[in-house]
Design a protein around this motif. Structure first.
Motif, PDB file in Angstrom:
ATOM      1  N   ARG A 141       0.952  -1.167   0.084  1.00 30.34           N
ATOM      2  CA  ARG A 141      -0.005  -0.100  -0.021  1.00 30.34           C
ATOM      3  C   ARG A 141       0.745   1.304  -0.056  1.00 30.34           C
ATOM      4  O   ARG A 141       0.601   2.200  -0.832  1.00 30.34           O
ATOM      5  N   TRP A 142       1.899   1.413   0.932  1.00 28.39           N
ATOM      6  CA  TRP A 142       2.741   2.541   0.993  1.00 28.39           C
ATOM      7  C   TRP A 142       3.425   2.782  -0.633  1.00 28.39           C
ATOM      8  O   TRP A 142       3.586   3.598  -1.007  1.00 28.39           O
ATOM      9  N   ARG A 181       0.909   4.031  -3.055  1.00 30.51           N
ATOM     10  CA  ARG A 181       0.572   5.349  -2.737  1.00 30.51           C
ATOM     11  C   ARG A 181       1.674   6.529  -3.081  1.00 30.51           C
ATOM     12  O   ARG A 181       1.652   7.687  -3.761  1.00 30.51           O
ATOM     13  N   GLU A 182       3.002   6.049  -2.728  1.00 30.74           N
ATOM     14  CA  GLU A 182       4.310   6.712  -3.332  1.00 30.74           C
ATOM     15  C   GLU A 182       4.469   6.899  -4.842  1.00 30.74           C
ATOM     16  O   GLU A 182       4.640   7.682  -5.512  1.00 30.74           O
ATOM     17  N   ASP A 206       2.013   9.194  -6.444  1.00 28.68           N
ATOM     18  CA  ASP A 206       1.936  10.338  -5.687  1.00 28.68           C
ATOM     19  C   ASP A 206       0.455  10.754  -4.868  1.00 28.68           C
ATOM     20  O   ASP A 206       0.472  11.720  -4.698  1.00 28.68           O
ATOM     21  N   GLU A 207      -0.076   9.448  -4.533  1.00 28.75           N
ATOM     22  CA  GLU A 207      -1.473   9.515  -3.502  1.00 28.75           C
ATOM     23  C   GLU A 207      -1.092  10.232  -2.236  1.00 28.75           C
ATOM     24  O   GLU A 207      -2.082  11.041  -1.659  1.00 28.75           O
ATOM     25  N   SER A 208       0.164  10.211  -1.893  1.00 26.73           N
ATOM     26  CA  SER A 208       0.389  10.742  -0.376  1.00 26.73           C
ATOM     27  C   SER A 208       0.880  12.145  -0.739  1.00 26.73           C
ATOM     28  O   SER A 208       1.408  12.790   0.616  1.00 26.73           O
ATOM     29  N   ASP A 234      -1.112  14.264   2.009  1.00 21.79           N
ATOM     30  CA  ASP A 234      -0.749  13.832   3.446  1.00 21.79           C
ATOM     31  C   ASP A 234       0.405  14.848   3.739  1.00 21.79           C
ATOM     32  O   ASP A 234       0.833  15.299   4.764  1.00 21.79           O
ATOM     33  N   ARG A 235       1.644  14.530   2.811  1.00 18.54           N
ATOM     34  CA  ARG A 235       2.845  15.096   3.053  1.00 18.54           C
ATOM     35  C   ARG A 235       2.655  16.848   3.116  1.00 18.54           C
ATOM     36  O   ARG A 235       3.231  17.561   3.846  1.00 18.54           O
ATOM     37  N   ARG A 240      -8.563  18.284   0.103  1.00 21.50           N
ATOM     38  CA  ARG A 240      -7.771  17.514  -1.053  1.00 21.50           C
ATOM     39  C   ARG A 240      -8.323  18.020  -2.329  1.00 21.50           C
ATOM     40  O   ARG A 240      -7.428  18.011  -3.201  1.00 21.50           O
TER      41      ARG A 240
END
Length: 65
Positions: free
Chosen positions: A12-13, A16-17, A20-22, A25-26, A43
């Motif tokens: 999952r991580w 997401r990376e 660029d889904e994260s 959050d960043r 969002r």
């Protein structure tokens, strides 16, 4: 069971990376750390701002869609 969860979290991580889904959050974490009084965009607003910034960037050169 625990190792299966660990594998699932890692996949999952990674996804997401990769997609660029994260990024949102960043961005929120950065805002809360550097400018705690600043309003946090939704969002949707963040994605719109990011898209507009990418379209203005001359290095992009084209818009695919």
């Amino acid at each position: 069971m625990r190792s299966l969860r660990r594998v699932f979290r890692a996949v999952r991580w990674y996804l997401r990376e990769l997609t660029d889904e994260s990024a949102y959050d960043r961005h929120v974490a950065h805002l809360r750390k550097e400018q705690p009084q600043a309003p946090v965009p939704t969002r949707r607003a963040f994605e719109r701002m990011r898209t507009e910034r990418q379209e203005r960037d001359p290095r992009q050169g084209f818009r695919c869609c």
